[in-house]
Enzyme design. Structure first.
Site, PDB file in Angstrom:
ATOM      1  N   SER A   1      67.002   7.102  41.999  1.00 42.03           N
ATOM      2  CA  SER A   1      67.226   7.136  43.454  1.00 42.03           C
ATOM      3  C   SER A   1      66.913   8.526  44.026  1.00 42.03           C
ATOM      4  O   SER A   1      66.445   8.637  45.164  1.00 42.03           O
ATOM      5  CB  SER A   1      68.656   6.703  43.807  1.00 42.03           C
ATOM      6  OG  SER A   1      69.593   7.651  43.384  1.00 42.03           O
TER       7      SER A   1
ATOM      8  N   ARG B   1      64.358  17.541  18.746  1.00 44.77           N
ATOM      9  CA  ARG B   1      64.288  17.819  20.184  1.00 44.77           C
ATOM     10  C   ARG B   1      62.992  18.561  20.522  1.00 44.77           C
ATOM     11  O   ARG B   1      62.332  18.276  21.508  1.00 44.77           O
ATOM     12  CB  ARG B   1      65.496  18.703  20.528  1.00 44.77           C
ATOM     13  CG  ARG B   1      65.901  18.705  21.965  1.00 44.77           C
ATOM     14  CD  ARG B   1      67.075  19.642  22.173  1.00 44.77           C
ATOM     15  NE  ARG B   1      68.323  19.149  21.618  1.00 44.77           N
ATOM     16  CZ  ARG B   1      69.055  18.177  22.151  1.00 44.77           C
ATOM     17  NH1 ARG B   1      68.669  17.574  23.245  1.00 44.77           N
ATOM     18  NH2 ARG B   1      70.189  17.808  21.598  1.00 44.77           N
TER      19      ARG B   1
ATOM     20  N   MET C   1      68.408  12.504  31.160  1.00 47.52           N
ATOM     21  CA  MET C   1      69.624  12.571  30.333  1.00 47.52           C
ATOM     22  C   MET C   1      69.402  13.200  28.957  1.00 47.52           C
ATOM     23  O   MET C   1      70.107  12.872  28.013  1.00 47.52           O
ATOM     24  CB  MET C   1      70.212  11.152  30.170  1.00 47.52           C
ATOM     25  CG  MET C   1      70.533  10.451  31.465  1.00 47.52           C
ATOM     26  SD  MET C   1      71.684  11.396  32.507  1.00 47.52           S
ATOM     27  CE  MET C   1      73.203  11.000  31.667  1.00 47.52           C
ATOM     28  N   ARG C   2      68.419  14.074  28.838  1.00 48.22           N
ATOM     29  CA  ARG C   2      68.208  14.782  27.576  1.00 48.22           C
ATOM     30  C   ARG C   2      68.372  16.282  27.823  1.00 48.22           C
ATOM     31  O   ARG C   2      67.953  16.789  28.858  1.00 48.22           O
ATOM     32  CB  ARG C   2      66.782  14.549  27.020  1.00 48.22           C
ATOM     33  CG  ARG C   2      66.332  13.126  26.898  1.00 48.22           C
ATOM     34  CD  ARG C   2      67.125  12.305  25.941  1.00 48.22           C
ATOM     35  NE  ARG C   2      67.231  12.868  24.605  1.00 48.22           N
ATOM     36  CZ  ARG C   2      68.124  12.479  23.700  1.00 48.22           C
ATOM     37  NH1 ARG C   2      68.998  11.538  23.985  1.00 48.22           N
ATOM     38  NH2 ARG C   2      68.149  13.020  22.504  1.00 48.22           N
TER      39      ARG C   2
ATOM     40  N   LEU D   1      67.137  19.864  27.230  1.00 49.72           N
ATOM     41  CA  LEU D   1      65.829  20.420  26.850  1.00 49.72           C
ATOM     42  C   LEU D   1      65.993  21.555  25.840  1.00 49.72           C
ATOM     43  O   LEU D   1      66.961  22.312  25.896  1.00 49.72           O
ATOM     44  CB  LEU D   1      65.109  20.916  28.105  1.00 49.72           C
ATOM     45  CG  LEU D   1      64.721  19.791  29.083  1.00 49.72           C
ATOM     46  CD1 LEU D   1      64.418  20.359  30.459  1.00 49.72           C
ATOM     47  CD2 LEU D   1      63.522  18.996  28.550  1.00 49.72           C
TER      48      LEU D   1
ATOM     49  N   HIS E   1      73.086  18.136  39.807  1.00 48.59           N
ATOM     50  CA  HIS E   1      74.248  17.693  39.039  1.00 48.59           C
ATOM     51  C   HIS E   1      75.360  17.258  40.001  1.00 48.59           C
ATOM     52  O   HIS E   1      75.639  17.966  40.972  1.00 48.59           O
ATOM     53  CB  HIS E   1      74.738  18.830  38.135  1.00 48.59           C
ATOM     54  CG  HIS E   1      75.912  18.434  37.308  1.00 48.59           C
ATOM     55  ND1 HIS E   1      75.794  17.598  36.217  1.00 48.59           N
ATOM     56  CD2 HIS E   1      77.234  18.720  37.428  1.00 48.59           C
ATOM     57  CE1 HIS E   1      76.993  17.404  35.689  1.00 48.59           C
ATOM     58  NE2 HIS E   1      77.881  18.063  36.403  1.00 48.59           N
TER      59      HIS E   1
ATOM     60  N   LEU F   1      74.135  22.996  28.685  1.00 51.10           N
ATOM     61  CA  LEU F   1      74.302  21.822  29.537  1.00 51.10           C
ATOM     62  C   LEU F   1      74.700  22.214  30.960  1.00 51.10           C
ATOM     63  O   LEU F   1      75.695  22.912  31.156  1.00 51.10           O
ATOM     64  CB  LEU F   1      75.386  20.928  28.903  1.00 51.10           C
ATOM     65  CG  LEU F   1      75.649  19.589  29.582  1.00 51.10           C
ATOM     66  CD1 LEU F   1      74.443  18.676  29.479  1.00 51.10           C
ATOM     67  CD2 LEU F   1      76.878  18.939  28.973  1.00 51.10           C
TER      68      LEU F   1
HETATM   69  C1  GRF Z   1      72.490  11.793  39.750  1.00 51.45           C
HETATM   70  O1  GRF Z   1      73.841  11.635  40.048  1.00 51.45           O
HETATM   71  C2  GRF Z   1      72.188  13.217  39.339  1.00 51.45           C
HETATM   72  O2  GRF Z   1      73.009  14.151  39.932  1.00 51.45           O
HETATM   73  C3  GRF Z   1      72.456  13.184  37.854  1.00 51.45           C
HETATM   74  O3  GRF Z   1      72.001  11.927  37.443  1.00 51.45           O
HETATM   75  C4  GRF Z   1      72.083  10.997  38.535  1.00 51.45           C
HETATM   76  C5  GRF Z   1      70.729  10.369  38.674  1.00 51.45           C
HETATM   77  O4  GRF Z   1      70.729   9.338  39.629  1.00 51.45           O
HETATM   78  N1  GRF Z   1      71.830  14.293  37.187  1.00 51.45           N
HETATM   79  P1  GRF Z   1      69.345   8.655  40.041  1.00 51.45           P
HETATM   80  O5  GRF Z   1      68.672   8.187  38.760  1.00 51.45           O
HETATM   81  O6  GRF Z   1      68.522   9.668  40.765  1.00 51.45           O
HETATM   82  O7  GRF Z   1      69.751   7.500  40.912  1.00 51.45           O
END
Ligand code: GRF
Length: 214
Positions: A16, A68, A93-94, A96, A112, A147
């Protein structure tokens, strides 16, 4: 007017935030080109969102790599094929590797869903509610090793409503993200935010980020 900024966007899921960036480019609020969208997850709905806007996509499954570093090497290859000014993590979600982070020093940003340094990692909305916090927000920062760490470029806050649940908070946080992320990328493109040794904002040293609204 400053040149368009070229982006590589890295995702793992819904996308999104990617869509918000695409929409801001389409309505000319953000002068940018997304050169490539890279996902580590073939099922990420964000890949379809990119394709629907004719953006080049690729999937690099981290499970196919022994380390990694080897996974990151593949991402580097894809990015090097494009001429990219900024690497935008949007729900990637990884973590780096230091090799990757050092190669693109001051060229990677992340968003974040918390007011960093509070609540790095997952389940931030849950933690905010558990701790009876009165405010919550989103942070955009440069990516360094570790992180959700690195110098803060900007943040936006909201006040938590009485009896607010996680779902409602998540929705409002997303709305805030969709506002602030394209805006900050645009400020980098316009050179209102300069990322050098320190982060400068319109000529001022910008140590603690800028509060967009509460
Ligand atoms: C968001 O809340 C962002 O802050 C976090 O992961 C989520 C990703 O949401 N890092 P989307 O895939 O952009 O909907």
């Amino acid at each position: 007017m400053a040149n368009k900024i070229s982006l590589a966007v890295l995702i793992s899921g819904n996308g999104s935030n990617l869509q918000a960036i695409i929409d801001n480019i389409k309505n000319q609020k953000l002068m940018a080109d997304i050169k490539i969208v890279i996902s580590n997850n073939i099922d990420a709905p964000g890949l379809e969102k990119a394709k629907a806007s004719n953006i080049k996509t690729t999937c690099i499954n981290h499970k196919n790599f022994k380390s990694r570093e080897l996974f990151d090497d593949e991402i580097i290859k894809e990015i090097e094929d494009q001429d990219v000014d900024l690497i935008v993590l949007a729900g990637f979600m990884r973590v780096l590797s230091s090799k990757f982070v050092n190669k693109y020093k001051r060229k990677i940003i992340n968003i974040h869903p918390s007011l960093l340094p509070k609540y790095p990692g997952l389940n931030t909305h849950e933690k905010v509610i558990e701790n009876n916090d009165i405010e919550h927000g989103v942070t955009v920062h440069l990516v360094e090793e570790g992180l959700d760490s690195g110098p803060i470029i900007g943040f936006a806050k909201l006040k938590i409503h009485e009896n607010e649940d996680e779902e409602s908070l998540k929705k409002r946080i997303h709305k805030l993200e969709h506002f602030i992320y394209p805006k900050i990328i645009s400020e980098i493109q316009e050179k209102k935010i300069k990322i050098e040794n320190k982060i400068y904002h319109e000529g001022n040293i910008y140590k603690h980020g800028k509060e967009f609204f509460i």
